[in-house]
Design a protein around this motif. Structure first.
Motif, short mmCIF file in Angstrom:
data_model
loop_
_atom_site.label_atom_id
_atom_site.label_comp_id
_atom_site.label_asym_id
_atom_site.label_seq_id
_atom_site.Cartn_x
_atom_site.Cartn_y
_atom_site.Cartn_z
N GLY A 1 0.92 -1.55 0.04
CA GLY A 1 -0.25 -0.20 0.04
C GLY A 1 0.83 1.73 -0.10
O GLY A 1 0.64 2.28 -0.49
N ASN B 1 -13.50 -6.61 -1.74
CA ASN B 1 -13.37 -8.13 -1.08
C ASN B 1 -13.16 -8.37 0.22
O ASN B 1 -12.98 -9.32 0.56
N LYS B 2 -14.16 -7.80 0.88
CA LYS B 2 -14.17 -7.71 1.88
C LYS B 2 -14.47 -9.33 2.65
O LYS B 2 -15.04 -10.68 1.85
N GLY B 3 -13.41 -10.23 3.14
CA GLY B 3 -13.78 -11.30 3.82
C GLY B 3 -12.62 -12.46 2.96
O GLY B 3 -13.06 -13.66 3.31
N SER C 1 -3.13 -11.15 -2.72
CA SER C 1 -2.74 -10.62 -1.48
C SER C 1 -3.41 -10.10 -1.30
O SER C 1 -3.33 -9.39 0.45
N LEU C 2 -3.69 -8.66 -1.75
CA LEU C 2 -3.60 -7.18 -0.80
C LEU C 2 -4.97 -7.65 -0.49
O LEU C 2 -5.82 -7.62 -1.09
N PRO C 3 -5.19 -6.58 0.83
CA PRO C 3 -6.70 -6.33 1.33
C PRO C 3 -7.19 -4.90 -0.18
O PRO C 3 -6.47 -3.79 -0.16
N SER C 4 -8.33 -5.65 -0.13
CA SER C 4 -9.08 -3.93 -0.69
C SER C 4 -10.07 -3.65 -0.06
O SER C 4 -11.18 -4.71 0.45
N LEU C 5 -11.09 -2.91 -0.08
CA LEU C 5 -12.11 -2.56 0.61
C LEU C 5 -13.15 -3.71 -0.87
O LEU C 5 -14.66 -3.35 -0.05
#
Lengths: 336, 330
Positions: free
Chosen positions: B217, B264-266, B258-262
């Protein structure tokens, strides 16, 4: 029905000095209820000095609240003795930040798992103990044959952190306090550990209090969130609402400063007022007001929580036309 | 690349000689960086990113050893300098901003005295007033008040200490600044302030910046180019846009996925498998045991970093083959 855990207007003040006492309010008037039959994941978020680790220490019974009470299954955890105390110790477990510091380098990792089994007399034979260890390791996605018998330095940070989760799991806890469990783990392993925690809640019915400064992981794992700043609750509610539509100026600043791994979502849409912390706010007003771009005269008095939605409230006078919510009713905001 | 790179690394190799054998921490890494650009160096722990920073500064300690290669800063090969010249090159040509700012400042010296110390070592001829002026300017450029000059480290917050470290780093206007996870101990708001400070001072002095870290990020927000390291080698070197929209190397793809984003919650998508031990690097491509596209060739032949048509550099046989197919078709 008695709730699993209840915080009743808990305040923690640290004092130092013998002659001239100075005090620091680490946590102010926090109330919270977790129900036993509704396992949930609650995030407590905030920057360093927000009181989030103090909250973890209070919940684990390592320190005592200055005011208020913490009840576990209806009993004050300070008054627990004998068997009740042992049950509390077994049922409330912790996973700490540093996956390196909790291991004794002289023992194999078996030690970390076998000690609690012995201490709490969870197994009648060696074979049963081994079976329990295998089960816990498998539950966190590790292969027991790869792990048992090895020394901590032979394992990666992610493996070690998962062993910590496995250790907690061996004891069949009802509540897990995870204090920054992934902040020292590589990004590629974070996902695995978070998934392990979530499966714990889903498959084993363990409630988790996830303490972090990282709102991205909070969003992905939690159902509800409490945002702390200098010991007071700034905003609380449904994690989706709070992160996608933050209302309190502090939450907005936090969310706006997350470095999203997304080129279309850049920093700097809102300028950060580059005020250095005005050292120790002595007044009783809003703790965030010295840094707040919307600060008004009114902010010298402490703002109550104003309920913006069924599942969102912010402690800020910007929302004073909304109904105020008594701090004891904070839990009503938190969906499970 | 038409511009002259300010930093040119050629075949840099570092090994650690441990009881268990030789660990090749940096295996013939080459890269070039122009003035004013920001490069992000990412990878799992043990991939060699910090070794790379220390090797560029020639601060590898035994049992580690720099075994070859060049680090050219503005045309001077740092590896060929005498110890004494290297001492002078540190800070004046190449500066290092360390990970834990709280541990790198001397707790019993005032900030100003520490800054003057650094200047004195490099510019012994400068007058006291000029040194003081230089230090104050550096503090001003990282947005710290003049009063900080007279304070002790414990009187500052974590973010302010990290900015003091940046101020020290830019005292002599180096051409290359290496920042090794400069914000990993700070919360998001302070992190953003520190990164914006680095950005601004870099603009002022026109240095090249290498940001080491594993927070993708932060990379997306800050750098121009991203280099992904895996087991002591570069897997991919791309512009930040190419890296985030269309990563080439399967490891880079997994990293981005593997990065989190808004959205794909969970959804948790880790990278399966474990980073290899540097003592036992897999044959061929080091990533092949974890790679979803592994072919027979990947177990035998180590892919080199090749430039693709769109300017990206990727070390993967998937692309070598494409190239060959293209040639045959043409």
């Amino acid at each position: 029905m008695t709730p699993l855990l209840e915080l009743q207007t808990v305040t923690k003040v640290y004092t130092r000095g013998v002659i001239s006492k100075s005090s620091n309010v680490a946590l102010q008037n926090v109330s919270l209820t977790l129900n036993e039959d509704e396992p949930t994941i609650l995030t407590v978020a905030g920057e360093s000095g927000s009181g989030k680790t103090t909250l973890a220490m209070l919940l684990l019974g390592f320190i005592e609240p200055t005011e208020g009470r913490i009840l576990y299954k209806g009993q004050d955890i300070r008054r627990l003795r004998g068997a009740a105390r042992l049950t509390f110790r077994r049922e409330v477990q912790a996973v700490f930040q540093d996956p390196f510091a909790v291991f004794n380098p002289f023992y194999t990792v078996d030690h970390l798992l076998s000690v609690p089994i012995e201490r709490f007399k969870l197994a009648r034979s060696k074979a049963e103990a081994r079976a329990k260890m295998d089960e816990a390791l498998t539950a966190v996605g590790l292969r027991p044959e790869d792990i048992l018998g090895r020394f901590p330095h032979q394992l990666s940070g992610g493996q070690r952190q998962r062993i910590n989760v496995a250790r907690a799991l061996v004891l069949r806890p009802r509540l897990l306090i995870a204090d920054e469990p992934v902040s020292m783990v590589d990004a590629s392993l974070r996902a695995t550990i978070l998934e392990t925690l979530r499966n714990l809640q889903r498959n084993y019915g363990v409630s988790i209090i996830y303490i972090t400064h990282d709102l991205t992981t909070a969003y992905h794992i939690a159902n509800s969130i409490i945002v702390l700043y200098r010991g007071t609750v700034m905003e609380a509610g449904d994690v989706d609402r709070v992160i996608k539509q933050p209302q309190h100026p502090y939450t907005r600043l936090l969310i706006d400063s997350i470095p999203w791994p997304d080129l279309s979502r850049r920093w700097g849409e809102h300028e950060i007022p580059a005020k250095e912390y005005a050292e120790v706010v002595s007044g009783t007003g809003c703790k965030f007001s010295p840094r707040c771009p919307h600060a008004m005269d009114k902010c010298n008095t402490p703002p109550p929580l104003f309920r913006i939605d069924a599942h969102q409230a912010a402690s800020c006078f910007l929302y004073e036309q909304r109904p105020a919510l008594a701090p004891e009713r904070l839990s009503e905001l938190l969906p499970v | 690349m038409s511009h002259n790179p300010i930093l040119q690394i050629n075949d840099l190799q570092v090994s650690y000689y441990t009881d268990a054998g030789r660990a090749i921490a940096l295996n013939k890494v080459s890269l070039a960086l122009e003035a004013g650009t920001k490069l992000g160096l990412v990878g799992e722990s043990g991939s060699g990113k910090s070794t790379m920073a220390l090797a560029m500064l020639r601060m590898i300690k035994p049992p580690g050893r720099i075994e070859g290669g060049q680090v050219l800063v503005g045309g001077t090969d740092l590896m060929a300098l005498s110890e004494e010249d290297m001492l002078r090159a540190r800070l004046s040509k190449i500066a290092y901003i360390p990970q834990g700012a709280m541990n790198s400042l001397n707790p019993v010296m005032r900030i100003g005295a520490q800054m003057i110390d650094a200047i004195k070592a490099h510019l012994p001829g400068e007058s006291r007033a000029a040194m003081r002026e230089r230090a104050l300017q550096a503090l001003a450029s990282v947005d710290l008040k003049r009063a900080v000059f007279r304070l002790y480290p414990h009187e500052l917050s974590g973010g302010m200490k990290q900015r003091v470290c940046i101020a020290i780093g830019i005292l002599l206007r180096p051409q290359v600044i290496i920042a090794d996870e400069p914000t990993s101990a700070l919360d998001v708001v302070t992190q953003r302030q520190v990164m914006e400070t680095i950005d601004r001072v870099q603009d002022q002095i026109g240095a090249a910046v290498i940001l080491i870290g594993h927070d993708m990020g932060l990379m997306a927000q800050f750098v121009d180019k991203v280099a992904v390291m895996y087991a002591g080698r570069l897997a991919e070197l791309s512009s930040v846009r190419a890296m985030f929209s269309n990563p080439g190397h399967p490891y880079a793809q997994a990293l981005i996925a593997s990065l989190p984003s808004l959205e794909n919650k969970g959804v948790f998508q880790g990278i399966p498998g474990l980073a290899p031990s540097l003592l036992r690097i897999p044959s061929g491509c080091a990533f092949h045991p974890r790679c979803p596209h592994a072919m027979e060739k990947c177990m035998r032949v180590r892919p080199d970093l090749e430039q693709l048509a769109d300017g990206r550099m990727v070390a993967c046989h998937l692309y070598a083959q494409q190239e060959v197919v293209h040639d045959a078709a043409a």
